[in-house]
Design an enzyme around this catalytic site. Structure first.
Site, short mmCIF file in Angstrom:
data_model
loop_
_atom_site.label_atom_id
_atom_site.label_comp_id
_atom_site.label_asym_id
_atom_site.label_seq_id
_atom_site.Cartn_x
_atom_site.Cartn_y
_atom_site.Cartn_z
N CYS B 35 73.81 27.21 52.81
CA CYS B 35 74.28 28.60 52.83
C CYS B 35 75.00 28.93 54.12
CB CYS B 35 73.12 29.56 52.67
SG CYS B 35 72.46 29.56 51.03
N CYS B 105 72.98 38.86 57.06
CA CYS B 105 72.26 38.32 58.22
C CYS B 105 70.98 39.09 58.48
CB CYS B 105 73.15 38.36 59.46
SG CYS B 105 74.60 37.32 59.34
#
Ligand code: PLP
Ligand code: FES
Lengths: 392, 278
Positions: B35, B105
């Site tokens: 990822c 994030c």
């Protein structure tokens, strides 16, 4: 914030500085010489001579005659115009061949044609980013309208064997478009001896400004204009000519011709020293691309277990400019399509950095980058959960 | 180039609590190499459940590192119970905001924390198949994850979901599916006709009330999707139902049961109600 007046600019494949000579050549056309080359009066009409000079300068660099040079607004337009013309003039042919590692200007046109019902063959590449010529030849069909292939890859610098490609494609009587945006000025291109139909160039990779491009169309190739309107560029590209930028493009090509040996020797030497220095100082990194056939100014290197955007922003603190193929820099959430097509493992693909130099760079700048990079990579690896798995 | 706040830049350039926590007794992980970002959260938790120390190791971009740094600052000194309530939004807020494309994030921070809490409680690590239906194959994201992030952050479009948990951001094949989930979620969350609960109810009254709401309020909504619901039993506060038609075996059936049926009945009949499938 980094000192923006004192950057180390190793990102010339993204864009390049306008050469001072180019700027100087352009200025009159921003000032007193503002006429329209299409005008009947001398004031405007005289600009036609400037355009002719620029056309000759471009032709000189790539071995084309001036009538084969069409000025466009950018490399992307040139790519689009070539694809448009090749498919529009051969409507019965519904198949196109290109590669998976092209610039988005080409990729997007391919997808657009697929949506319109065309068949597009996307040639893959090996781990060095090279195509397989047999695969190319086998992909050619009676209804193939166009083969489109880049001369050199913007991310890795890998150079395709365009002369061999041209031989194969032309032996089947198929049209060939070459996106040479990254190659012009770095590779010696002589279209007198290279039988291709279309070639795209972009000014801003060549020390001319952004927003000027060239499409070369071989004499005798049937052409349909992408931008329709006035009769400019002999009816092949409408729109009042961007006179100052065209002058700049001409001058940039003249300079590129004069400096090409320097690009291929001293710039290549700096690049090689940069590459060797990084590999020696930093463990667990790897070069992406074909070192035996690569642009002289480019090195794409992956640092395992660190992420590219983090690297770039750390480098930014030192005023070092480069690019990355990591997902985070593209905003696309996936690492670069070029590195993925090459099968670069994720550990490496996310940590790739492209350095691309030019003749304005110096050995001192290479020294500075070699001094700073090991620290940056080391610091980021210190906080990376994957660093523990790196081979010692 | 991303527009990062000064706080993000600061936490990226000078990350707090970065590195290995030698005497960590709880670890939480999120993300993966594939990822492009991954976070390992290391905690030292006292027997009373207080987070005495926290450190992290992160592979990822500037905002991933800054989010990890912020996360550790936010949770230090908190109890695990308090930490369990934290969402990605607090991380983003702490940093003065993140570019919308980078919200994932902060979600990674929340996920690592969730993972740590699960392990601390001795629960098995999260498995996708127990966690709903896999919607985004590229990033391994399930419908329940999408629902959670959408509810916590008020997301209504598939693009927003991509910004927060990446789902939909690679091949894009799952985008329609994501949008359908969001649309359903929104339909479900629309306020309903108010039926004030009676102060105290007998079992029969409660049963009647449940029946009325099921037939007048819930059944018509399910019918829109070609499904229906049948009341099987009411046992105290446990309501047993069966979903039929398009609803049975529908991937969103768990969602329907919990978010629509149970939520409505809790609001309108009794907050203690539990809905189970027959
Ligand atoms: C290989 C290649 N083709 C096309 C382009 C597009 O050129 P322009 O930016 O002038 O549209 C670029 C540069 O971005 C490039 O690297
Ligand atoms: S399946 Fe979700 S992006 Fe590919």
């Amino acid at each position: 914030m980094a000192d923006l007046t004192n950057v180390i600019y190793f990102d010339n494949n993204a864009t390049s500085a306008v050469a001072p000579e180019v700027l100087e050549a352009m200025l009159p056309a921003f000032g007193p010489l503002y006429g329209n080359p299409s005008s009947m009066h001398t004031f405007g009409g005289q600009m036609g001579r400037w355009l002719n000079t620029a056309r000759e300068q471009v032709g000189q660099l790539i071995g084309a005659s001036p009538e084969e040079v069409i000025f466009t607004s950018c490399g992307s337009e040139s790519d689009n115009a070539a694809w448009y013309s090749a498919t529009e003039t051969q409507p019965e042919k519904r198949h196109v061949i290109t590669t998976k590692v092209e610039h988005s200007a080409v990729l997007a046109y391919g997808h657009y044609l697929e949506d319109k019902g065309y068949d597009v063959t996307w040639l893959g590449v090996d781990e060095k980013g090279q195509i397989d010529l047999n695969e190319l030849e086998q992909a050619i069909r009676p209804d193939t309208a166009l083969v489109s292939m880049m001369y050199a890859n913007n991310e890795t610098g890998t150079i395709f064997p365009i002369d061999k490609v041209a031989q194969i494609v032309k032996s089947h009587g198929v049209q060939l478009h070459v996106d040479a945006v990254q190659a012009v000025g770095k590779e010696i291109i002589d279209l007198k001896n290279l039988p291709i139909d279309y070639l795209a160039m972009s000014g801003h990779k060549l020390h001319a400004p952004k927003g000027i491009g060239v499409l070369y169309v071989r004499r005798g190739t049937r052409f349909r204009p992408f931008l329709k309107g006035g009769h400019q560029e002999r009816g092949r590209r409408a729109g009042t000519e961007n006179v100052p930028y065209i002058i700049g493009m001409g001058k940039a090509c003249e300079l590129a011709g004069a400096n090409i040996q320097e690009e291929r020797t001293s710039v290549a030497a700096m690049r090689d020293r940069l590459q060797a220095g990084l590999l020696a100082a930093i463990p667990n990194c790897k070069i992406n691309g074909d070192e035996s056939s690569r642009l002289p100014n480019t090195v794409n290197i992956s640092f395992e277990a660190v992420e590219g955007e983090a690297l770039l922003l750390q480098m930014d603190q030192y005023g070092i400019c480069a690019s990355s193929g990591s997902a985070c820099t593209s905003g696309s959430l996936e690492p670069s399509h070029v590195l993925r097509a090459m099968g670069v493992p994720f550990t490496y693909a996310h940590g790739s950095v492209r350095f691309s130099l030019c003749r304005y760079n110096t050995e001192a700048e290479v020294d500075r980058v070699l001094e700073v990079m090991p620290k940056i990579v080391h610091n980021l690896r210190e906080i990376s959960p994957f660093a523990a798995f790196l081979k010692k | 180039m991303w527009e990062y706040t000064d706080t993000v830049r600061d936490h990226f350039l000078n990350p707090r609590n970065a590195g290995v926590l030698e005497d960590a007794n709880v670890i939480g992980e999120a993300g993966s190499l594939a990822c492009g970002d991954a976070l390992k959260l290391m905690l030292k938790v006292t027997p009373e459940g207080v987070i005495e120390d926290a450190k992290f190791q992160t592979f990822g971009c500037a905002s991933a590192i800054a989010s990890s740094s912020a996360l550790t600052e936010l949770i230090k000194g908190k109890t695990m119970e308090e930490a369990a309530k934290m969402t990605n939004k607090e991380i983003a807020d702490y940093l003065g905001g993140l570019p919308k494309e980078k919200m994932h994030c902060s979600v990674m921070g929340e996920e690592a924390l969730e993972d740590a809490i699960r392990r601390w409680k001795g629960l098995p690590p999260k498995k996708h198949d127990e966690e709903g239906r896999l919607v985004c194959k590229c990033f391994g994201v399930t419908d329940l994850q999408i629902i959670k992030v959408a509810q916590e952050n008020g997301l209504t479009t598939a693009d927003e979901v991509t910004n927060f948990i990446k789902a939909g951001g690679a091949c894009g094949a799952c985008k329609d599916d994501i949008q359908t989930i969001l649309d359903k979620l929104r339909a479900i969350e629309k306020p309903m006709v108010e039926i004030k609960p009676a102060p105290r109810m007998t079992n029969v009254q409660r049963m009647q009330k449940v029946m009325t709401i099921l037939s007048q309020d819930i059944a018509p909504r399910l019918a829109l999707d070609g499904g229906s619901i049948e009341l099987i039993d009411v046992d105290g506060t446990t309501v047993v139902v069966a979903l039929r038609g398009a609803c049975s075996g529908c991937h969103a059936s768990q969602l329907t049961l919990k978010n629509l049926v149970e939520k409505t009945l809790r609001e309108q009949v009794d907050p203690a109600i539990n809905v189970v499938e027959a």
